[in-house]
Design a protein around this motif. Structure first.
Motif, PDB file in Angstrom:
ATOM      1  N   GLU A 124       9.194   3.887   0.608  1.00  0.00           N
ATOM      2  CA  GLU A 124       8.781   3.718   1.995  1.00  0.00           C
ATOM      3  C   GLU A 124       8.865   2.245   2.402  1.00  0.00           C
ATOM      4  OE1 GLU A 124       8.042   6.079   4.282  1.00  0.00           O
ATOM      5  OE2 GLU A 124       8.743   7.470   2.730  1.00  0.00           O
ATOM      6  N   GLU A 155       3.542  -0.881  -6.178  1.00  0.00           N
ATOM      7  CA  GLU A 155       3.472   0.083  -5.074  1.00  0.00           C
ATOM      8  C   GLU A 155       2.141   0.835  -5.097  1.00  0.00           C
ATOM      9  OE1 GLU A 155       6.522   3.036  -5.496  1.00  0.00           O
ATOM     10  OE2 GLU A 155       5.926   3.579  -7.522  1.00  0.00           O
ATOM     11  N   ASN A 156       1.755   1.345  -3.945  1.00  0.00           N
ATOM     12  CA  ASN A 156       0.524   2.142  -3.808  1.00  0.00           C
ATOM     13  C   ASN A 156      -0.729   1.379  -4.242  1.00  0.00           C
ATOM     14  OD1 ASN A 156       1.880   4.490  -2.875  1.00  0.00           O
ATOM     15  ND2 ASN A 156       2.408   5.034  -4.983  1.00  0.00           N
ATOM     16  N   SER A 157      -0.746   0.083  -4.029  1.00  0.00           N
ATOM     17  CA  SER A 157      -1.910  -0.729  -4.404  1.00  0.00           C
ATOM     18  C   SER A 157      -2.542  -1.312  -3.151  1.00  0.00           C
ATOM     19  CB  SER A 157      -1.486  -1.859  -5.351  1.00  0.00           C
ATOM     20  OG  SER A 157      -0.706  -2.822  -4.663  1.00  0.00           O
ATOM     21  N   ASN A 158      -3.690  -1.939  -3.337  1.00  0.00           N
ATOM     22  CA  ASN A 158      -4.348  -2.611  -2.207  1.00  0.00           C
ATOM     23  C   ASN A 158      -3.970  -4.080  -2.144  1.00  0.00           C
ATOM     24  OD1 ASN A 158      -5.660  -3.536  -4.470  1.00  0.00           O
ATOM     25  ND2 ASN A 158      -7.735  -3.327  -3.643  1.00  0.00           N
ATOM     26  N   SER A 203       0.799  -1.228   0.000  1.00  0.00           N
ATOM     27  CA  SER A 203       0.000   0.000   0.000  1.00  0.00           C
ATOM     28  C   SER A 203       0.833   1.280   0.000  1.00  0.00           C
ATOM     29  CB  SER A 203      -0.929   0.008   1.219  1.00  0.00           C
ATOM     30  OG  SER A 203      -0.174  -0.144   2.422  1.00  0.00           O
ATOM     31  N   LYS A 204       2.127   1.173   0.275  1.00  0.00           N
ATOM     32  CA  LYS A 204       2.984   2.358   0.341  1.00  0.00           C
ATOM     33  C   LYS A 204       3.796   2.517  -0.942  1.00  0.00           C
ATOM     34  CE  LYS A 204       3.679   1.815   5.343  1.00  0.00           C
ATOM     35  NZ  LYS A 204       4.711   1.596   6.404  1.00  0.00           N
ATOM     36  N   GLN A 205       4.427   3.685  -1.083  1.00  0.00           N
ATOM     37  CA  GLN A 205       5.385   3.870  -2.164  1.00  0.00           C
ATOM     38  C   GLN A 205       6.573   2.943  -1.936  1.00  0.00           C
ATOM     39  OE1 GLN A 205       6.362   8.072  -2.221  1.00  0.00           O
ATOM     40  NE2 GLN A 205       4.777   8.483  -3.744  1.00  0.00           N
TER      41      GLN A 205
END
Length: 284
Positions: free
Chosen positions: A132, A246-249, A127-129
């Motif tokens: 991160e 990245e940045n996904s659920n 869920s993060k970049q």
């Protein structure tokens, strides 16, 4: 009411809808997946497919026994509603006596059984970049990724036979190749996965087969040669999959970790421990 339903009598649409809409959904449990990896399977059904529990099994000398198939880490109980301790216990108790021996791994969203039946898996939330997430990599894993980057490693799409060839040349254990080939063919046809190879210039060092659904990317199978291990091809591969998603659920499911060294490797990416149970019973 709980019914034991043979594969031939399964209402595939209702069954797969229960798997897809359950809180415990896993690709392993879909009918088309089990048709490939299991020699035989049946299913326990609650009422009108409100909850299901697939039962893969084998036959030997007219004896039936239930065991977990290859490429199928977690099955167990799948339900559209909350699974109570009573429901799980009742479903397990409905496994027919004709299976003289039962050894089935439940999923991590089922209620845990006794301590001695518990096994470890590792998962990483995406869920993060990437920058991160990478901060949670161990010092050694960050170094390993840099080794691959400095070596100029690249990723590319490959066929499963290339990985099987590396497997046979570099590992002391065998896998059910025909099952893996058939599974790969179906997964790719359904656009639910990819096979990524790691290259040093034009030389294939190894790679991995990843399958994915609406919640998980599963690191189902991998193989690397000696040069690939030296150049940290596995770390390079996994870090790039993390970066790509990245940045996904989604959750990256490493599909393993019960062996200490494997668990340590997955933890080094910042992965968290996921516990599931194996149900064992003998009617001998």
């Amino acid at each position: 009411m709980i019914s034991f339903v043979k594969r031939i009598n399964v209402d595939v649409l209702k069954y797969n809808a229960c798997i897809e809409n359950s809180n415990q959904s896993r690709m392993y449990a879909y009918s088309w997946y089990l048709d490939i990896v299991a020699d035989n399977w049946a299913v326990l059904v609650l009422n009108d497919y409100e909850a299901v529990m697939p039962i893969p099994f084998n036959k030997k000398y007219f004896i039936k026994y239930s065991t977990q198939p290859y490429f199928c880490q977690q099955l167990g109980l799948f339900s559209r509603g909350i699974i109570s301790n009573d429901l799980q216990k009742e479903m397990l108790n409905h496994i027919p006596f004709k299976f003289l021996k039962v050894s089935l791994s439940l999923n991590s969203d089922n209620l845990l059984l006794s301590e001695e039946t518990r096994r470890k898996n590792y998962t990483l939330k995406l869920s993060k970049q990437y920058v991160e997430t990478q901060k949670c990599f161990s010092k050694g894993r960050k170094h390993a990724v840099k080794v691959g980057e400095k070596a100029g490693l690249k990723l590319g799409i490959i066929t499963i036979d290339k990985l099987i060839e590396i497997q046979n040349k570099n590992y002391n254990y065998k896998i059910p190749e025909v099952t893996l080939i058939n599974l790969t063919k179906t997964i790719l046809q359904k656009n639910k996965g990819e096979i990524l190879g790691v290259f040093k210039e034009d030389k294939l060092l190894g790679g991995g087969f990843f399958i994915s659904d609406k919640t998980r990317i599963i690191y189902l199978y991998s193989a690397f040669n000696e040069e690939g291990r030296k150049l940290q091809a596995a770390s390079f591969l996994i870090s790039n999959v993390i970066k790509k998603n990245e940045n996904s659920n989604l959750i990256l499911d490493f599909e393993g970790g019960n062996m200490p060294n494997i668990g340590k490797f997955y933890r080094s990416f910042g992965a968290e421990e996921e516990i599931y149970s194996t149900f064992n019973k003998a009617f001998l």
